[in-house]
Design a protein around this motif. Structure first.
Motif, PDB file in Angstrom:
ATOM      1  N   LEU A  49       0.816  -1.201   0.000  1.00  0.00           N
ATOM      2  CA  LEU A  49       0.000   0.000   0.000  1.00  0.00           C
ATOM      3  C   LEU A  49       0.859   1.265   0.000  1.00  0.00           C
ATOM      4  O   LEU A  49       0.514   2.264  -0.649  1.00  0.00           O
ATOM      5  CB  LEU A  49      -0.930  -0.009   1.222  1.00  0.00           C
ATOM      6  N   TYR A  56       2.030   1.644  -3.497  1.00  0.00           N
ATOM      7  CA  TYR A  56       0.899   2.061  -4.341  1.00  0.00           C
ATOM      8  C   TYR A  56       0.621   3.553  -4.143  1.00  0.00           C
ATOM      9  O   TYR A  56       0.382   4.286  -5.111  1.00  0.00           O
ATOM     10  CB  TYR A  56      -0.342   1.234  -3.996  1.00  0.00           C
ATOM     11  N   GLN A  59       1.026   5.696  -7.433  1.00  0.00           N
ATOM     12  CA  GLN A  59      -0.251   5.866  -8.110  1.00  0.00           C
ATOM     13  C   GLN A  59      -1.097   7.014  -7.563  1.00  0.00           C
ATOM     14  O   GLN A  59      -1.878   7.609  -8.307  1.00  0.00           O
ATOM     15  CB  GLN A  59      -1.070   4.562  -8.015  1.00  0.00           C
ATOM     16  N   VAL A 112      -9.040  -0.418  -3.692  1.00  0.00           N
ATOM     17  CA  VAL A 112      -7.680  -0.887  -3.990  1.00  0.00           C
ATOM     18  C   VAL A 112      -7.576  -2.335  -3.528  1.00  0.00           C
ATOM     19  O   VAL A 112      -7.770  -2.640  -2.344  1.00  0.00           O
ATOM     20  CB  VAL A 112      -6.632  -0.021  -3.265  1.00  0.00           C
ATOM     21  N   GLU A 113      -7.287  -3.240  -4.464  1.00  0.00           N
ATOM     22  CA  GLU A 113      -7.163  -4.654  -4.109  1.00  0.00           C
ATOM     23  C   GLU A 113      -5.781  -4.916  -3.515  1.00  0.00           C
ATOM     24  O   GLU A 113      -4.755  -4.446  -4.039  1.00  0.00           O
ATOM     25  CB  GLU A 113      -7.386  -5.541  -5.326  1.00  0.00           C
ATOM     26  N   TYR A 141      -9.986  -5.670  -0.037  1.00  0.00           N
ATOM     27  CA  TYR A 141      -9.974  -4.337  -0.627  1.00  0.00           C
ATOM     28  C   TYR A 141      -9.874  -3.303   0.489  1.00  0.00           C
ATOM     29  O   TYR A 141     -10.329  -3.528   1.617  1.00  0.00           O
ATOM     30  CB  TYR A 141     -11.256  -4.071  -1.428  1.00  0.00           C
ATOM     31  N   LEU A 184     -10.058   3.841  -1.227  1.00  0.00           N
ATOM     32  CA  LEU A 184      -9.039   4.792  -1.645  1.00  0.00           C
ATOM     33  C   LEU A 184      -8.884   5.916  -0.627  1.00  0.00           C
ATOM     34  O   LEU A 184      -7.756   6.311  -0.284  1.00  0.00           O
ATOM     35  CB  LEU A 184      -9.407   5.370  -3.017  1.00  0.00           C
TER      36      LEU A 184
END
Length: 739
Positions: A161, A164, A168, A224-225, A235, A238
């Motif tokens: 995470l 990510y 992202q 978010v997986e 999950y 976000l």
């Protein structure tokens, strides 16, 4: 007051001695004594809509629906509520702001009174919605699909995470600080945001409290997986990821509190249609819609402190009733994304595969088939492809000279629009009446208008002050030494995407009187500068001039032909019923013994079952996997039945403020089919609700000796059977006869 039916029976004796003309006079005397304007006879439009959305939400509560379909209904209910606030609540707030205390014409509620009742009902509705969502999330967890919070993660998941977030999320975040020099930003409507309370060291050594706003990027997936090693699917929301990492956005400041919020703005467009370029005027208004509309609702996470809530409320200039505390993820429309979870077909209803229309089975040449007989299409059970093919063949057929069509809502990659463009490029005369003012489709229609014009189509933007809501297309074809015309009329939009979801009925015909009406209709809309001179129609009726009077005449005619021995009969299927003149006419018909069944999906301002007023009226509402959208009108007419299809509901906006079409169905097998559809819907004991005289809806349940009958499932089974067997095939589920 005497019961209406009792009075009717007593008057039958009077009729025996003095004749029907005398009983008609007595009927009218009795009706004149009643005050059909009494507010107790009506249901408020806005509260009726909220009742409809409760029926949508009930589908999410229905455990017989697959789990992911239940999430889809949660999302639909939330999206419906958004639009309700953006348009209906916004309109009422505008009236209050202008000082209007004028009551609406049925229940006599003022704008302020309506807003008070809406707030009460909407708060209860949202609480129920999130309760259902929580239950569905728990059901997901029981089958190995769960939502987790960042503090619950394993080391591997936390590392994933963090990476990510770095790659992202962080690059697209833009924190905006709010202080004396930087006012609260213009937050976009229906966008999710975080409000952040910061404790910052002042230059003099003291402590300053600052606020900041961080918009949750809508370009990123809401869920978010996470990686998992035990076979479970996990999950995280976000906004939870961003909130967990929020300190990295404010180095040097301490984050005291974070919470989610979302605003809803007035999204109605007020146009000056006297401007020189209506297209440019709509473009300008669309730019203003998202950020400049007045705020009509504030949704906040339930974890938000009172101090932060009051700060937001003051910034946004809202009253307490405008604030909705959310017991779950703010913006429940996100649950629609769960419907498309991969490898979960067992958690969804099987998709409908539209079948070849029964009236086109074995037909290869569409124009030839239409020339021989009228053809009915029942979507989505039967394919919308023949409608697309109708325009595509017209575009490529060298014998076709002209194509004319109305467009209200079309898909983003519409094959019909592309076929119209190709027709123009192939040298045909193409006229498109494109409604730029179709709410929330304005931008899409502007884009298509430009593209159509560039391809050589003649694009008309409709009439000033009216929306063109009619669904009609006309093809002119040279066949030998004569010109032949082919017409398609329908109850729904020329939209290949919604045609797989909405139930609508269309009809192809080459009847000369229909073709003459279609030609006159397009010439009237493209050539006139006003509505002072409406053509003398041979078959159709149109709004805003003529259609309401036609319906009132049909209801009056049914009342005149009704007798105690052979009561009149009306069945009307529509999306909404709000027009007071129509409702009063139905009340009068009921008091004259006419038996009336209304199948109204959404808003219904008529109150059935009132002794002495509407005891011969029954109101049904069907809410299921497909969105009921077709408009069918049946009048018994003393045995010489009238059957109509229309683009119009019995709403004031349809009958008085739009260009609509009502058209009769003449061919006998199609008339029987329409009656069959109505019979089936009135026999539904799975997805049908009944409106009671109190204004509440109760769901119809099958009796002990009765098999479950779901009309939507039945129509699909029937469409599939027609493809593989003859029309005389035996059906396992057969509705009782109602007509």
């Amino acid at each position: 007051m005497l019961k209406c039916q009792t009075f009717f029976n007593q008057k039958s004796l009077f009729a025996f001695f003095f004749g029907k003309s005398h009983i008609d006079q007595v009927n009218r005397m009795e009706l004149n004594m009643r005050n059909l304007d009494s507010k107790s006879y009506y249901v408020n439009r806005e509260l009726s809509w909220l009742a409809f959305n409760n029926r949508v939400l009930a589908e999410a509560m229905n455990k017989s629906n697959p789990l992911l379909d239940r999430f889809k209904f949660i999302s639909i209910a939330a999206s419906n509520l958004d639009e309700f606030f953006m348009v209906r609540v916004a309109g009422l707030k505008d009236q209050v702001k202008m000082g209007s205390n004028h009551p609406e014409n049925k229940t006599q509620m003022t704008p302020a009174q309506q807003l008070m009742e809406i707030s009460r009902s909407a708060h209860t509705h949202l609480d129920k919605l999130y309760s259902v969502a929580k239950s569905c999330i728990n059901n997901l967890k029981s089958i190995g699909i769960k939502f987790v919070h960042p503090h619950e993660l394993s080391k591997e998941q936390r590392e994933f995470l963090t990476a990510y977030f770095d790659t992202q999320i962080f690059p697209v975040l833009t924190p905006i600080t709010v202080d004396s020099t930087r006012p609260f930003p213009k937050v976009a409507s229906r966008r999710l945001n975080l409000v952040v309370l910061l404790e910052s060291k002042a230059e003099e050594g003291g402590i300053d409290n600052l606020f900041a706003i961080v918009q949750i990027p809508s370009v990123l997936p809401r869920f978010v997986e996470l990686p998992s090693s035990n076979g479970e699917i996990s999950y995280v929301f976000l906004e939870d990821v961003i909130e967990h990492q929020i300190g990295r956005l404010f180095s040097g400041s301490k984050v005291v509190e974070t919470a989610c919020f979302r605003i809803t703005r007035n999204a109605d467009i007020t146009l000056d249609e006297d401007v020189e370029d209506i297209l440019e005027e709509i473009k300008k208004e669309l730019k203003n819609r998202r950020k400049k509309g007045d705020i009509v609702r504030l949704e906040i996470g339930r974890n938000m402190s009172h101090t932060m809530k009051e700060t937001l409320r003051n910034w946004l200039d809202l009253i307490e009733e405008d604030i909705y505390l959310i017991n779950g993820p703010v913006d429940a429309t996100c649950f629609g994304e769960l419907y498309n979870l991969p490898d979960c077909d067992h958690l969804r209803h099987a998709q409908i595969t539209p079948q070849v229309p029964q009236n086109l089975i074995g037909e290869d040449n569409l124009f030839h088939a239409i020339a021989q007989k009228d053809i009915m299409l029942f979507h989505p059970y039967e394919s919308f492809d023949p409608v697309v093919k109708f325009i595509q063949q017209a575009a490529d057929d060298p014998d076709v000279l002209a194509v004319k069509q109305t467009l209200y809502r079309v898909s983003g990659n519409s094959p019909i629009v592309r076929a119209l463009m190709r027709a123009a490029e192939n040298g045909k005369q193409v006229t498109v009446i494109l409604e730029l003012k179709a709410r929330f489709d304005e931008a899409n229609n502007i884009q298509w208008a430009n593209t159509l014009e560039e391809s050589g189509c003649h694009v008309i933007y409709g009439l000033v002050g009216l929306k063109t809501h009619s669904k009609i297309s006309l093809v002119v074809r040279k066949e030998g030494n004569r010109l032949c015309r082919y017409v398609h009329l329908g109850t729904g939009n020329y939209n290949d995407i919604t045609a797989r979801i909405y139930t609508d009925i269309g009809m192809f015909t080459a009847r000369e009187d229909f073709c003459e009406d279609a030609t006159a209709f397009f010439n009237h809309l493209t050539g006139c500068t006003g509505l002072s001179s409406v053509p003398l129609w041979k078959q159709i009726s149109t709004a805003p001039r003529g259609l309401k009077d036609r319906f009132l005449t049909l209801i009056e005619n049914e009342m005149d032909k009704s007798t105690p021995e052979n009561p009149g009969r009306i069945i009307a299927k529509m999306n909404s019923l709000t027009n007071k003149d129509i409702i009063k006419a139905l009340y009068k018909a009921s008091c004259n013994g006419v038996q009336i069944d209304l199948i109204v999906r959404g808003i219904c301002c008529l109150r059935p079952g009132i002794v002495g007023v509407s005891e011969n009226i029954r109101v049904s509402s069907i809410v299921g996997q497909q969105l009921e959208h077709s408009r069918i009108y049946y009048f018994q007419n003393g045995g010489d039945e009238f059957l109509y299809l229309s683009s119009a509901d019995w709403m004031t906006r349809n009958l008085e403020n739009r260009v609509e079409i009502l058209f009769p169905v003449i061919q006998e097998n199609l008339r029987e089919r329409l009656k069959h559809i109505l019979n089936s819907q009135l026999s539904d004991n799975v997805n049908r609700y009944i409106l009671t005289s109190s204004g509440a809806y109760r769901k119809v349940k099958s009796k002990d000796n009765e098999s479950p009958f779901a009309s939507q499932s039945y129509f699909y089974q029937e469409a599939c059977q027609h493809v593989i067997v003859s029309e005389t095939a035996h059906h396992q589920m057969v509705p009782i006869s109602v007509v």
